[in-house]
Design a protein around this motif. Structure first.
Motif, PDB file in Angstrom:
ATOM      1  N   ALA A 542      14.959 100.337 112.624  1.00  0.00           N
ATOM      2  CA  ALA A 542      13.893 100.008 113.624  1.00  0.00           C
ATOM      3  C   ALA A 542      13.858  98.610 113.490  1.00  0.00           C
ATOM      4  O   ALA A 542      13.230  98.264 112.361  1.00  0.00           O
ATOM      5  CB  ALA A 542      12.531 100.891 113.483  1.00  0.00           C
ATOM      6  N   ILE A 543      14.009  97.715 114.374  1.00  0.00           N
ATOM      7  CA  ILE A 543      13.755  96.364 114.320  1.00  0.00           C
ATOM      8  C   ILE A 543      12.888  96.048 115.407  1.00  0.00           C
ATOM      9  O   ILE A 543      12.790  96.345 116.656  1.00  0.00           O
ATOM     10  CB  ILE A 543      15.161  95.601 114.094  1.00  0.00           C
ATOM     11  CG1 ILE A 543      15.725  95.558 115.593  1.00  0.00           C
ATOM     12  CG2 ILE A 543      16.009  96.205 113.194  1.00  0.00           C
ATOM     13  CD1 ILE A 543      17.107  94.726 115.796  1.00  0.00           C
ATOM     14  N   VAL A 544      12.259  94.623 115.414  1.00  0.00           N
ATOM     15  CA  VAL A 544      11.838  93.978 116.291  1.00  0.00           C
ATOM     16  C   VAL A 544      12.208  92.705 116.516  1.00  0.00           C
ATOM     17  O   VAL A 544      12.335  91.973 115.887  1.00  0.00           O
ATOM     18  CB  VAL A 544      10.002  93.937 116.272  1.00  0.00           C
ATOM     19  CG1 VAL A 544       9.499  93.178 114.870  1.00  0.00           C
ATOM     20  CG2 VAL A 544       9.389  93.302 117.337  1.00  0.00           C
ATOM     21  N   LEU A 545      12.530  92.117 117.914  1.00  0.00           N
ATOM     22  CA  LEU A 545      13.088  90.815 117.975  1.00  0.00           C
ATOM     23  C   LEU A 545      12.121  89.993 118.898  1.00  0.00           C
ATOM     24  O   LEU A 545      11.022  90.345 119.056  1.00  0.00           O
ATOM     25  CB  LEU A 545      14.353  91.126 118.998  1.00  0.00           C
ATOM     26  CG  LEU A 545      15.533  92.147 118.738  1.00  0.00           C
ATOM     27  CD1 LEU A 545      16.312  91.883 119.755  1.00  0.00           C
ATOM     28  CD2 LEU A 545      16.026  91.537 117.293  1.00  0.00           C
ATOM     29  N   THR A 546      12.481  88.654 118.670  1.00  0.00           N
ATOM     30  CA  THR A 546      11.635  87.493 119.034  1.00  0.00           C
ATOM     31  C   THR A 546      12.482  86.826 119.967  1.00  0.00           C
ATOM     32  O   THR A 546      13.751  86.870 119.832  1.00  0.00           O
ATOM     33  CB  THR A 546      11.020  86.707 118.073  1.00  0.00           C
ATOM     34  OG1 THR A 546      11.888  86.241 117.304  1.00  0.00           O
ATOM     35  CG2 THR A 546      10.148  87.625 117.001  1.00  0.00           C
ATOM     36  N   LYS A 547      11.870  85.908 120.611  1.00  0.00           N
ATOM     37  CA  LYS A 547      12.487  85.190 121.685  1.00  0.00           C
ATOM     38  C   LYS A 547      13.483  84.135 121.048  1.00  0.00           C
ATOM     39  O   LYS A 547      14.685  83.840 121.605  1.00  0.00           O
ATOM     40  CB  LYS A 547      11.445  84.098 122.401  1.00  0.00           C
ATOM     41  CG  LYS A 547      12.251  83.365 123.383  1.00  0.00           C
ATOM     42  CD  LYS A 547      10.993  82.424 124.298  1.00  0.00           C
ATOM     43  CE  LYS A 547      11.748  81.761 125.520  1.00  0.00           C
ATOM     44  NZ  LYS A 547      10.588  80.808 126.133  1.00  0.00           N
TER      45      LYS A 547
END
Length: 1610
Positions: A542-547
């Protein structure tokens, strides 16, 4: 002359010049940039204290009326005084820097000595302005002034669109240095200024260890004439007004039009200001308290002194800063020289310039500016401070010289961070939290004490974009709390579980996408999914991306592969390198290892083959390798890849994922916000894939918001007002709800206190409606320990008005972004709509829009509906339905249905808009989708403009502020508007008469004529008619009326049903709030009382109470008004308050209020027996006079008198019922007097309806009091009154009312057959008249009459009508009564119409409904019926739950059939519980039995308990006696009940009594309780109707009360 000045002041060039100093206006500069100019002069720096604190006070204010405009007035009051002084003394205001200003006196060097004296004089006079003043906000405003003189350099720089100027040099540094030494009220001269001045004129004070000096005062010689000296000095000032212009403050006010100069000056002014000047808008238009992001840039130079050297550096920096800001709609507001370099004040989020992701853009820009400026030649140090929050943005200064500036604590914080943390980019905690950037982009810095900043909070360094810092740090942190379940997203999770099951058993990929706007809880869903996805045979990543990740090639796949290869936990590149070698040695030739260097930050030797490869070939090699690795991995374990913020996946990663799902079985779950631009081809392909499920997230339901709030606050329940505020305000968006709660907590609105049982609560007017919303049962199941951990309830702080609260800055910012993205015309429409209110009609909007045509408005509305700014509804009913439930929480699309119009997947956009326009035309009601948008847009208005708009709305609405046409358009409080002067629109007498006629008011002549035509009473009913003949005559009269009503040519039936509820919500409520906003409290009070009366008519006691509380607040404010109209309003308030208390069973308070109202209405009700008998004698004489024929010929009372009389009759009608409830003997005399006074007052009104109503009430009073024979005469009088009424309008309604009321009375008195005959006729009449509010009442009591008569077929037919009516009209009370009768049918009639489970589900879903909750009797009946059900089943735990709920409602004693119906059921439950106590040999069983018998006997003895309830009460008394072994009294009560049932024709009770008697008197051995077996064989109504169950068998399905507890006493 003055008109010429006004004309010149309005010229564009003059308005532009007001924003600029004379130095620029009259300057002659080279077109080169930068350009430099040198001159001598005196500088004055004025620093004003107190403004920042004042701005902070306004920006953190709680309510919407905190007013930026008021702040502007205060700021400009002080600043304009300083500006005026400076201009009078010949100065030129160079710059406004927030709460400071810099002024210049430009002269030749030889004039400096004299000009310094003038400037000192000016400085001392400025101090004089502030010595005695204190602002209206209680803030102490003081100034400190620094003066410097000498050589000054001016630098002009900029790009093709904007120019800026700076003054630099030693004098500028000196003035800043002197200002830093100054204390409040000081004037400090810099060392050079002290050297150049005329020392003989100045008294100074030396500053220790400094060459600068402090001025005490001027000491001119006695012969010195300052005026002559000043005039002489001003001759050296080039642009000082003189001659014809000597009365002007500034010569620039008289500039003539000059297009070339105007073009030149425009470059120095912000674009938004130029737009304002072009539109000739008011200066205050752009003045707002607004959430913005401040970026303060400071440049320190290697060689500060040389303007030529630093000029080019400033020019280069400025051009770059402008270009960077322009991309993200930021602007340079000010440029000035600090003592430590050149500073740029940049602002993101100015009015009209708000953009999404403002904070992120500001930080990106800051990093970009930092990187560029650090490379510029001659710039030594770059320091940047970034802060976010609410500041004042507006024009400050004087009408002739002002500037657009920003003032606030956040401006100070950004400036201080810039200075105290040099050489880096810093930001405050608000910016850090709002950036949506990962924490690893920042580093928390040690705190420093910064001048002028009390507490800045944590300060962070923004580290910028660094790939190696980002590596391996993008994992989604699962912070799932076991005690905090995911609420309202069951369907979304269900789709995941189903898709995961399919994936694990199949050999193909699955993609599950959750799309939703920011704040909808996408991350929370993914956290829950990550938790649920854990398993033995698969791996979850599970990963979270940013702009930032979007701009990095292959970044998403880099993170995925790092995890698959186990690199994310490696601490050093060598460890990563070793791991990689082990993983890929069988898949990749060693010479190609170096391909992995860049992506995994390792250092394999670069081979010759790889060095020759193109970038594209390298990429393909990598992709092939990764596919092999993943193929090998999934053979061992399946991979579930979870991506949060999927819209930031880079295009290379999309392309790889598209190949991946075709070749390798993998399960990808992602959340994403809607794409702002068209996604790449690979992304579109994935969305179209047949194995992709695309779930569009919607709002969560109100119940889930309520559950969330109770969990967040850790309380058992919250006030209904808070529940409504949060449900409406959040629009079902969890983030909005959290922000609103934080805002309430910040303002200390929420108060927590221990939970108190309802029994212990002492009832007062203020807590009469303790309306709390509780979490659902579902929450208690999801969090088993919820009730254990929460022992408190949440309430609101006293005096808080939630609907007036200003929205939180975070939500306001979202709305401002949306507003600023609209066209100006759309913005204007939204702002106008915001004034009208949250909900408004298209007619009113069209009225207030300036110079719009209908086509324009419809087109704009359609666009805004499409943009989800507005929702549209055909009518108020449709709106109310929508408000009860949010739209579905999610929408599931398979294969490409999710793709928007931009992707060619939907119809033409123009076609959709055209359809929307057609829908808007059909719609009458518009509502803001989000209340925060309405509040934000409302706050943008200036006070004067806002007032004008409110006035316009009020003028329009007041024409429709009355009952609907169906109800003949009168006031809700009869003749109310004749008592108070509330109209804004003045009308002539003829117009008023026409309106009165159209509204159903008769003229005096018409009333007199109608009275002359009234026949004598003896003509209708002769004395020799028997009761049966009278009965037939009455019934046949009603039949004739019904026949006439059905005839089309009679034109009796109205075209539409009552619309009063919609008028109250769409007209009168908004009107009251418009008058409140206008400060017209007396008019607002009038309409609040009208609303209260309307809600009482609609049976909504809670809303009546809410608006009475509003009225009470206004009454206190108007307490000094002693006028007749105010007295009448007070009397009306107390009478309505009495009615609310009466409906809630608070009879002591009701009686007190009604007496108070009567006293104000000049009709005192007696307090003692002597006065009672005296009043009775007087009223009997009055009655004789009124019934005398001569009285009929008297002239009718005036309208004001009628208003009084109507209020009096309302009070008397309630009073006699209150006195009837009391046991004391003398109270029946008080009751009789009140009933008689009601009749006399009604007769005085000469109004047919009031007279008929009073006589019917009088008859009922006599019947309940046991006056045999008297009541019959009163009923005949009422009947005689209606026999010759005209069968139009009000006449036909009076006839229907009589049939209705007589039928109800007959039911109450036990005349069941007559009740059914009258009820069936009343039902037909009200149905034809389309009056649902009366119709449902008739159906309710008609169903009870049929139920008691056991006429089951007719009963079911009536229940069908009742159900249809409740559904059509969305009438909750009708539905509740329907289920009440359904429970009765199961309990007593022996068959099932609706199942017990369905009835119970209805109760659980609607027990918090405000109409049911505060309606005396209905919930008491429902709870008690359910309690009886469980008691019969011996389920005593469930019995106690519902019995205790019913017990809390028992004290709400009202003289209504519904209450006594409920109390009878409650007593039955208590009798069954007594049986359980005796069976269990409870110690206090005997005492309980005695108390129970007393309660039953007192119910029978009460005047207000109708005889129809006696058989059941005597039946219960007989059972209680037999349980306690009292056979003699049991026999007596049983026989009495049987006799009464026989007399009344109560078939139901008679059958049950006979079965009870047979069983109790039987000597056969008792069997165990048979009720479970009886339930098992209860037939459905369908079987009964089909004849499958005989009537005899159905009648035997009765609950037989058990008596084998004691020895049979017989």
């Amino acid at each position: 002359m003055s008109s010429r000045r006004e004309e010149s002041r309005d010229r564009a060039i003059v308005r532009i010049a007001a924003h600029l100093p004379d130095l620029i206006v009259y300057g002659d500069f080279s077109p080169e940039r930068p350009s430099v100019d040198y001159f001598d002069g005196v500088l004055m720096f004025v620093d004003i204290s107190g403004f920042t604190a004042m701005t902070e006070k306004f920006s953190t204010a709680m309510y919407m009326d905190r007013g930026a405009e008021q702040l502007v007035e205060i700021l400009n009051h002080y600043i304009s005084a300083i500006v005026e002084k400076v201009l009078i003394f010949g100065g030129d205001i160079l710059k406004f820097a927030g709460d400071a200003l810099l002024a210049l006196w430009k002269v030749e060097r030889r004039q400096l000595e004299n000009i310094i004296t003038v400037v000192i004089k000016c400085s001392l006079e400025i101090h004089g302005l502030f010595e005695t003043q204190e602002s209206e906000e209680g803030l102490d405003v003081r100034v400190k002034i620094a003066l410097a003189a000498g050589h000054i350099t001016m630098l002009v720089f900029g790009d093709d669109t904007r120019n800026y100027f700076l003054v630099i040099g030693q004098a500028v540094d000196d003035v800043r240095f002197a200002q830093n030494m100054a204390q409040m009220n000081d004037v400090i001269l810099s060392p050079n200024c002290w050297q150049l001045c005329d020392r003989s004129m100045i008294e100074i004070e030396r500053i220790p260890d400094q060459r600068a000096v402090k001025v005490n005062f001027l000491k001119p010689p006695s012969t010195f004439n300052f005026d002559e000296f000043f005039t002489k000095c001003m001759t050296f000032m080039n642009y000082y007004p003189s001659g014809d212009h000597k009365n002007l403050l500034r010569l620039a006010c008289m500039l003539e039009s000059d297009p070339e100069l105007e073009m030149s000056l425009q470059k120095y002014v912000m674009e938004s200001i130029l737009k304002q000047i072009d539109d000739k808008q008011l200066r205050g238009y752009l003045s707002e308290l607004r959430p913005v992001t401040i970026v303060f840039v400071n440049l320190m130079f290697k060689d500060q002194d040389k303007a030529e050297v630093i000029g080019s550096a400033i020019q280069d920096a400025c051009v770059h800063i402008s270009s960077v800001l322009r991309v993200f709609r930021g602007q340079i507001n000010k440029v000035f020289m600090f003592d430590k370099g050149c500073s740029f004040l940049c602002v993101f989020g100015f009015p009209g310039e708000k953009a999404p992701d403002e904070v992120t853009h500001a930080l990106e820009s800051a990093v970009d500016i930092f990187d560029f400026c650090s490379q510029v030649h001659k710039i030594h140090t770059v320091s940047i401070g970034v802060a976010s929050g609410i500041v004042f943005c507006g024009i400050v200064g004087h009408s002739v010289r002002h500037e657009y500036t920003v003032i606030g604590q956040k401006v100070n914080i950004a400036a201080r961070m810039m200075m105290y943390y040099p050489g880096i980019v810093t930001c405050d905690s608000v910016t850090y939290n709002g950036s949506n950037l990962p924490a690893y982009f920042f580093k928390e810095l040690p705190k420093k004490v910064m001048k002028g900043v009390v507490d800045s909070g944590p300060v962070y360094q923004c580290l910028g974009l660094n790939e190696k810092v980002m590596f391996g740090m993008a994992y989604l942190i699962c912070s799932r709390d076991e005690g905090y379940p995911l609420l309202g997203r069951d369907k979304e999770i269900k789709y995941f579980m189903c898709t995961m099951k399919e994936f694990l058993v199949s050999n193909c990929s699955r993609v599950l996408m959750y799309e939703g706007l920011s704040g909808y809880g996408k991350s929370q869903i993914l956290m829950e999914i990550e938790y649920l996805a854990q398993g033995e045979n698969h791996r979850t990543i599970a990963i979270v991306l940013t702009k930032i990740g979007f701009h990095q090639n292959f970044y998403t796949i880099q993170i995925l592969m790092a995890n698959v290869l186990g690199l994310d936990t490696c601490k050093h590149y060598k460890e990563r390198q070793t791991n990689l070698q082990n993983k890929v040695k069988t898949l990749l030739n060693e010479k190609f290892y170096c391909l992995l260097n860049d992506i995994f930050h390792v250092q394999f030797p670069i081979s010759r083959e790889v060095s020759k490869m193109t970038t594209l070939k390298k990429q393909k090699q990598l992709e092939a390798l990764f596919l092999k690795i993943l193929e090998q991995t999934v053979r061992e374990e399946r991979i579930i890849f979870i991506i949060d913020e999927g819209q930031f996946i880079d295009s290379a990663s999309w392309a790889f994922m598209e190949k991946l799902i075709r070749t390798v079985p993998i399960f990808i779950i992602m959340s994403l916000s809607p794409f702002t631009d068209t996604p790449c081809a690979a992304a579109r392909t994935i969305m179209k894939n047949r194995n992709t499920t695309y779930v569009t997230l919607g709002a969560v339901q109100p119940k889930d918001i309520r559950n969330k709030v109770c969990l967040d606050l850790n309380v058992r329940c919250i006030p209904k007002e808070l529940d409504t505020y949060l449900v409406e305000g959040s629009c079902g968006i969890p983030f909005y709800c959290e922000e609103l709660l934080k805002n309430l907590d910040h303002h200390r609105v929420l108060v927590f206190q221990p939970m108190e049982s309802e029994e212990k609560t002492n009832m007062t007017w203020n807590n009469l409606f303790k309306n709390f919303s509780r979490p659902t049962e579902e929450l208690k199941i999801l969090t088993p320990n919820y009730e254990e951990r929460s022992e408190e309830v949440c309430t609101l702080a006293s005096g808080v008005r939630l609907k007036n609260l200003s929205p939180p800055a975070s939500l306001k910012e979202i709305s401002l972004v949306q507003l600023d993205s609209m066209s100006l015309s759309h913005q204007m429409l939204v702002r106008c709509a915001a004034i009208i209110g949250l909900t408004f009609t298209t007619e009113l909007l069209f009225e207030v829009l300036p110079c719009w045509n209908m086509k324009m408005m419809v087109k704009a509305l359609a666009t805004l509906v499409d943009s989800k700014v507005f929702d549209c509804f055909r009518n108020g009913k449709e709106l109310r339905t929508a408000l009860r439930h949010n739209a579905a929480s999610c929408e599931v699309n398979h294969r490409s249905l999710s793709l928007g119009p931009g992707l060619g997947m939907a119809r033409d956009e123009g076609e959709e808009l055209h359809e929307l326009e057609s829908e808007v035309i059909e719609c009458h009601v518009i509502r803001f989708c989000r209340p925060v948008m309405q509040k934000t847009a409302y706050e943008l208005w200036l006070k004067a403009e806002r007032r004008a708009m409110h006035l316009k709305c009020a003028r329009f609405l007041e024409e429709d502020a009355h009952r609907c046409d169906h109800c003949r358009s009168g006031d809700f409080i009869p003749y109310h508007h004749f008592t108070v002067d509330i109209r804004l629109n003045t009308l002539d007498v003829d117009t008023i008469q026409k309106m009165a006629k159209s509204h159903g008011y008769k003229t005096e002549e018409e009333i007199t004529f109608s009275k002359i035509e009234t026949p004598k009473k003896s003509e209708i009913f002769s004395e020799n008619l028997s009761p049966e003949e009278i009965r037939e005559k009455i019934l046949s009269f009603f039949d004739v009326i019904i026949t006439k009503m059905k005839m089309p040519e009679e034109d009796i039936i109205p075209l539409e049903s009552c619309q009063c509820e919609e008028i109250v919500e769409m007209v009168i409520m908004p009107l009251a709030h418009h008058f409140l906003a206008l400060g017209e409290n007396n008019k607002a009070l009038y309409y609040f009382l009208e609303i209260t009366s309307a809600y009482l008519n609609l049976g909504d006691n809670y809303m009546a109470y809410v608006y009475l509380k509003e009225g009470e607040r206004l009454l206190k404010m108007l307490k000094d008004d002693k006028s007749w109209s105010h007295t009448f309003e007070s009397a009306t308030f107390y009478s309505l308050k009495g009615q609310v208390c009466f409906n809630m069973g608070q009879m002591v308070l009701a009686k007190k209020m009604l007496r108070k109202a009567l006293k104000l209405l000049n009709r005192v009700f007696p307090y003692n027996l002597i006065s009672l008998f005296l009043h009775t004698h007087v009223e009997k004489n009055r009655h004789f006079y009124h019934t005398n024929q001569q009285a009929q010929e008297s002239s009718p009372p005036g309208k004001r008198r009628l208003a009084q009389l109507y209020r009096q009759t309302a009070c008397f009608s309630l009073l006699w019922q209150i006195y009837s409830l009391n046991y004391f003997f003398h109270h029946k005399y008080y009751g009789h007097l009140a009933a008689l006074m009601q009749v006399n007052t009604a007769l005085e009104t000469q109004d047919d309806f009031q007279i008929v109503k009073a006589y019917l009430d009088y008859a009922l009073h006599h019947q309940l009091a046991g006056y045999q024979g008297v009541w019959f005469k009163q009923e005949l009088v009422a009947m005689e009154q209606i026999f010759h009424l005209p069968l139009k309008g009000v006449g036909i309604e009076i006839v229907s009312y009589v049939a209705d009321t007589l039928g109800y009375t007959k039911l109450l008195m036990g005349h069941l057959d007559l009740a059914i005959d009258l009820g069936s006729r009343a039902h037909k009449m009200w149905a034809l008249l389309r009056n649902p509010n009366r119709h449902y009442v008739v159906l309710c009591w008609l169903s009870k009459s049929l139920f008691l008569k056991s006429r089951n077929k007719q009963l079911i037919q009536v229940l069908g009508w009742l159900w249809d009516l409740s559904v059509t009209e969305e009438h909750i009370f009708s539905k509740a009564f329907f289920y009440f009768v359904c429970l009765d049918i199961m309990l007593y009639s022996g068959f099932v119409y609706k199942t017990f489970e369905e009835c119970l589900e209805f109760i659980r879903q609607n027990e918090d409904n405000r109409i049911l909750k505060f309606q005396s009797g209905i919930l008491l009946g429902l709870y008690s019926s359910v309690a009886i059900w469980y008691a019969r089943l011996q389920d005593w735990d469930s019995f106690r739950v519902f019995s205790s709920r019913a017990k809390n409602l028992v004290p709400r004693r009202t003289p209504t059939t519904l209450y006594y119906e409920g109390i009878c059921r409650y007593m039955e439950g208590e009798v069954l519980y007594l049986q359980k106590q005796i069976e269990g040999q409870s110690e206090n069983a005997q005492d309980s039995g005695v108390e129970l018998l007393k309660s039953l006997e007192s119910l029978v003895a009460q005047n207000t308990t109708g005889p129809v309830f006696y058989p059941r009460l005597y039946h219960l008394m007989a059972y209680a006696c037999i349980l306690m072994g009292d056979g003699q009294n049991c026999d007596l009560f049983l026989n009495t009940a049987l006799q009464l049932s026989e007399t009344q024709g109560n078939v139901l009770e008679k059958c049950w009594l006979n079965m009870s008697k047979e069983r109790w008197y039987s000597s056969s051995e008792r069997t165990d309780d048979r009720w479970p077996q009886t339930l098992a064989r209860l037939p459905s109504w369908e079987k009964v109707a089909a004849g499958e169950a005989s009537a005899q068998d159905v009648q035997k399905n009765k609950f037989l009360m058990r008596v084998n507890i004691l020895d049979n006493p017989f």
